[in-house]
Design an enzyme around this catalytic site. Sequence first.
Site, PDB file in Angstrom:
ATOM      1  N   ASP A  26      27.747  33.662  17.595  1.00 13.30           N
ATOM      2  CA  ASP A  26      27.735  35.077  17.237  1.00 13.30           C
ATOM      3  C   ASP A  26      27.838  36.022  18.427  1.00 13.30           C
ATOM      4  O   ASP A  26      27.478  37.192  18.337  1.00 13.30           O
ATOM      5  CB  ASP A  26      26.429  35.373  16.483  1.00 13.30           C
ATOM      6  CG  ASP A  26      25.213  34.868  17.248  1.00 13.30           C
ATOM      7  OD1 ASP A  26      25.317  34.682  18.477  1.00 13.30           O
ATOM      8  OD2 ASP A  26      24.151  34.661  16.621  1.00 13.30           O
ATOM      9  N   GLU A  46      28.436  26.723  13.999  1.00 21.93           N
ATOM     10  CA  GLU A  46      27.172  27.454  13.798  1.00 21.93           C
ATOM     11  C   GLU A  46      27.385  28.654  12.867  1.00 21.93           C
ATOM     12  O   GLU A  46      27.000  29.782  13.158  1.00 21.93           O
ATOM     13  CB  GLU A  46      26.561  27.907  15.131  1.00 21.93           C
ATOM     14  CG  GLU A  46      25.085  28.258  15.060  1.00 21.93           C
ATOM     15  CD  GLU A  46      24.542  28.765  16.397  1.00 21.93           C
ATOM     16  OE1 GLU A  46      24.756  29.934  16.728  1.00 21.93           O
ATOM     17  OE2 GLU A  46      23.911  27.973  17.110  1.00 21.93           O
ATOM     18  N   ARG A  70      19.255  42.089  23.561  1.00 20.38           N
ATOM     19  CA  ARG A  70      19.566  43.502  23.742  1.00 20.38           C
ATOM     20  C   ARG A  70      18.569  44.406  23.028  1.00 20.38           C
ATOM     21  O   ARG A  70      18.165  45.430  23.564  1.00 20.38           O
ATOM     22  CB  ARG A  70      20.979  43.809  23.208  1.00 20.38           C
ATOM     23  CG  ARG A  70      22.039  43.535  24.237  1.00 20.38           C
ATOM     24  CD  ARG A  70      23.438  43.715  23.689  1.00 20.38           C
ATOM     25  NE  ARG A  70      24.369  43.160  24.668  1.00 20.38           N
ATOM     26  CZ  ARG A  70      25.167  43.886  25.449  1.00 20.38           C
ATOM     27  NH1 ARG A  70      25.203  45.186  25.348  1.00 20.38           N
ATOM     28  NH2 ARG A  70      25.960  43.293  26.324  1.00 20.38           N
ATOM     29  N   HIS A  92      17.025  35.702  33.230  1.00 12.88           N
ATOM     30  CA  HIS A  92      18.430  35.916  32.841  1.00 12.88           C
ATOM     31  C   HIS A  92      19.123  36.718  33.943  1.00 12.88           C
ATOM     32  O   HIS A  92      18.481  37.494  34.642  1.00 12.88           O
ATOM     33  CB  HIS A  92      18.430  36.685  31.514  1.00 12.88           C
ATOM     34  CG  HIS A  92      19.727  36.662  30.776  1.00 12.88           C
ATOM     35  ND1 HIS A  92      20.775  37.503  31.081  1.00 12.88           N
ATOM     36  CD2 HIS A  92      20.153  35.907  29.724  1.00 12.88           C
ATOM     37  CE1 HIS A  92      21.785  37.261  30.255  1.00 12.88           C
ATOM     38  NE2 HIS A  92      21.435  36.297  29.420  1.00 12.88           N
TER      39      HIS A  92
HETATM   40  C1  UD1 Z   1      25.115  37.591  25.637  1.00 15.82           C
HETATM   41  C2  UD1 Z   1      25.394  37.639  24.134  1.00 15.82           C
HETATM   42  C3  UD1 Z   1      24.186  37.158  23.350  1.00 15.82           C
HETATM   43  C4  UD1 Z   1      23.681  35.832  23.872  1.00 15.82           C
HETATM   44  C5  UD1 Z   1      23.448  35.918  25.366  1.00 15.82           C
HETATM   45  C6  UD1 Z   1      23.021  34.579  25.921  1.00 15.82           C
HETATM   46  C7  UD1 Z   1      26.850  39.375  23.226  1.00 15.82           C
HETATM   47  C8  UD1 Z   1      26.950  40.760  22.750  1.00 15.82           C
HETATM   48  N1  UD1 Z   1      25.673  38.998  23.717  1.00 15.82           N
HETATM   49  O1  UD1 Z   1      24.139  38.582  25.921  1.00 15.82           O
HETATM   50  O2  UD1 Z   1      24.543  37.035  21.989  1.00 15.82           O
HETATM   51  O3  UD1 Z   1      22.463  35.524  23.208  1.00 15.82           O
HETATM   52  O4  UD1 Z   1      24.664  36.312  26.006  1.00 15.82           O
HETATM   53  O5  UD1 Z   1      22.492  34.690  27.204  1.00 15.82           O
HETATM   54  O6  UD1 Z   1      27.809  38.642  23.181  1.00 15.82           O
HETATM   55  N2  UD1 Z   1      25.409  38.695  33.884  1.00 15.82           N
HETATM   56  C9  UD1 Z   1      25.826  38.205  35.110  1.00 15.82           C
HETATM   57  N3  UD1 Z   1      26.166  36.873  35.216  1.00 15.82           N
HETATM   58  C10 UD1 Z   1      26.100  36.031  34.155  1.00 15.82           C
HETATM   59  C11 UD1 Z   1      25.677  36.534  32.916  1.00 15.82           C
HETATM   60  C12 UD1 Z   1      25.353  37.859  32.799  1.00 15.82           C
HETATM   61  O7  UD1 Z   1      25.882  38.929  36.081  1.00 15.82           O
HETATM   62  O8  UD1 Z   1      26.412  34.844  34.331  1.00 15.82           O
HETATM   63  C13 UD1 Z   1      24.999  40.122  33.768  1.00 15.82           C
HETATM   64  C14 UD1 Z   1      26.150  41.121  33.861  1.00 15.82           C
HETATM   65  O9  UD1 Z   1      25.706  42.235  34.575  1.00 15.82           O
HETATM   66  C15 UD1 Z   1      26.371  41.532  32.399  1.00 15.82           C
HETATM   67  C16 UD1 Z   1      24.965  41.427  31.845  1.00 15.82           C
HETATM   68  O10 UD1 Z   1      24.385  40.323  32.505  1.00 15.82           O
HETATM   69  O11 UD1 Z   1      26.928  42.826  32.279  1.00 15.82           O
HETATM   70  C17 UD1 Z   1      24.893  41.234  30.338  1.00 15.82           C
HETATM   71  O12 UD1 Z   1      25.710  40.162  29.904  1.00 15.82           O
HETATM   72  P1  UD1 Z   1      26.328  40.181  28.399  1.00 15.82           P
HETATM   73  O13 UD1 Z   1      27.115  38.943  28.181  1.00 15.82           O
HETATM   74  O14 UD1 Z   1      27.009  41.488  28.150  1.00 15.82           O
HETATM   75  O15 UD1 Z   1      25.060  40.201  27.475  1.00 15.82           O
HETATM   76  P2  UD1 Z   1      23.873  39.172  27.343  1.00 15.82           P
HETATM   77  O16 UD1 Z   1      22.659  39.981  27.186  1.00 15.82           O
HETATM   78  O17 UD1 Z   1      23.960  38.134  28.388  1.00 15.82           O
HETATM   79  N1  UDP Z   2      18.826  27.630  29.114  1.00 16.37           N
HETATM   80  C1  UDP Z   2      19.212  27.075  30.330  1.00 16.37           C
HETATM   81  N2  UDP Z   2      18.653  27.575  31.481  1.00 16.37           N
HETATM   82  C2  UDP Z   2      17.755  28.581  31.475  1.00 16.37           C
HETATM   83  C3  UDP Z   2      17.373  29.150  30.235  1.00 16.37           C
HETATM   84  C4  UDP Z   2      17.935  28.651  29.068  1.00 16.37           C
HETATM   85  O1  UDP Z   2      20.023  26.154  30.365  1.00 16.37           O
HETATM   86  O2  UDP Z   2      17.293  28.988  32.545  1.00 16.37           O
HETATM   87  C5  UDP Z   2      19.456  27.130  27.880  1.00 16.37           C
HETATM   88  C6  UDP Z   2      18.528  26.772  26.744  1.00 16.37           C
HETATM   89  O3  UDP Z   2      18.143  25.412  26.822  1.00 16.37           O
HETATM   90  C7  UDP Z   2      19.377  27.066  25.516  1.00 16.37           C
HETATM   91  C8  UDP Z   2      20.307  28.163  25.974  1.00 16.37           C
HETATM   92  O4  UDP Z   2      20.254  28.178  27.392  1.00 16.37           O
HETATM   93  O5  UDP Z   2      20.191  25.951  25.153  1.00 16.37           O
HETATM   94  C9  UDP Z   2      19.869  29.487  25.420  1.00 16.37           C
HETATM   95  O6  UDP Z   2      20.586  30.515  26.025  1.00 16.37           O
HETATM   96  P1  UDP Z   2      20.172  32.033  25.874  1.00 16.37           P
HETATM   97  O7  UDP Z   2      18.711  32.148  25.630  1.00 16.37           O
HETATM   98  O8  UDP Z   2      20.757  32.730  27.057  1.00 16.37           O
HETATM   99  O9  UDP Z   2      21.014  32.507  24.622  1.00 16.37           O
HETATM  100  P2  UDP Z   2      20.733  32.460  23.029  1.00 16.37           P
HETATM  101  O10 UDP Z   2      20.481  31.057  22.639  1.00 16.37           O
HETATM  102  O11 UDP Z   2      19.600  33.387  22.754  1.00 16.37           O
HETATM  103  O12 UDP Z   2      22.015  33.000  22.456  1.00 16.37           O
END
Ligand code: UD1
Ligand code: UDP
Length: 381
Positions: free
Chosen positions: A96, A118, A211, A242
Amino acid sequence: MPVIMPIYGTRPEAIKMAPIIAALQAAPEFECVVTVTGQHREMLDQVNELFGIFPDHDLDILEPGQTLAGIMTRTINGLDALFAESAPDAVVVQGDTTTSTAAAIAAFYRGIPVVHAEAGLRSGDLFSPFPEEANRKITSQIASLHLAPTSTSKANLIAEGVAEEDIVVTGNTVIDALLTTVGKRIPFTDPQLEELAASGRRVLLVTTHRRENQGEAMRGVGRALARIAAAEPDLVIVLPAHKNPVVREAVLPALEGLPNVVVTEPMAYGEFTRLLSLAHVVLTDSGGVQEEAPSLGKPVLVMRENTERPEAVVAGTVALIGTDEERIVTEVERLLHDAARFEAMANAVNPYGDGRAAARTAAAIAELLGLGERLSDFDPS
Ligand code: UD1
Ligand code: UDP
């Protein structure tokens, strides 16, 4: 030979797509071409590296502070250009995220069948999780094949008018990934965690990123953790942070300098699953962690008001506690000190999979393309 294209962009999609990619690569009837959007960068590459996946295409869309519309448009534009050059016979999207829905839309516009892994998770609240509840509903409207992890998610799809013959209950591939990873005793990069593992001290494992929890709710999570750390000097709180700076700015200031709080960079999946298996209690707003921890018998407190993953709540291993600071402190303290409450929640249950979800996925895709037959549905009983 039909080309199947898994498309993904974030850490959880990568973890859940890895077993599917392995199954597709092993299947003689397909060619598997892997495309990543790069919605995440470090957190995505970390997973691909662990599972030995080398993407064939990388849209590299990440921008700091990226907006939902930006992720959506850069993904659709990038994929449309790719499909114009060579269109796959089907795409596979997972879950999603905005990457997954944008990829589904881009494929649908080009007439390419969409396989949704999923499928059918529903919280019933369009704004929680945001934007994921909307994303997965949109994908359900345009997918040709719906891979539901559980019979509950299948029922959600049927209630929305999806034809039963287009749904296969596969289990969640996160359990495939977990089962191939968790037993490996991968050494921790952070020496503090290796010491912690040897010490036998109780661990509260925390992850947060949603978020809808960002801002004041997440600052409250930070304050709650600081209070728990002060009240429980023998406990160690471990928080793999994160990458999102918005998350870090909200949660981390309250934890600075606390002797029994360990904040790490995002952990490689192998290390994280080892930490999960060491944890006493898990406090999270993550979807994937809610699915993994129950199979390891870990009590999970979920910092959300609702969940699209009700199965482990029904089984008693997961409790929804919201994001109120007082409530987080109370619920964690209760689990630490009330043995009956702990025992009631610390049950290993596997409502989300049996480790064969990827095999069911590959067989279902073969059936979609007229090359084989689906396997029998996942049944946790
Ligand atoms: C995204 C997904 C969410 C998922 C989550 C898992 C959407 C809208 N959100 O949210 O569904 O649960 O990933 O973690 O698709 N960033 C980095 N490096 C990375 C990752 C993130 O720098 O490797 C930073 C960037 O500044 C980016 C911010 O994190 O702008 C947010 O990342 P984004 O993918 O927009 O949203 P998530 O909150 O990670
Ligand atoms: N995870 C990981 N390293 C971390 C934290 C989480 O590999 O430091 C894994 C965790 O085991 C799970 C997945 O990341 O499989 C969950 O990711 P996240 O919480 O970012 O996203 P969500 O599942 O909420 O979409």
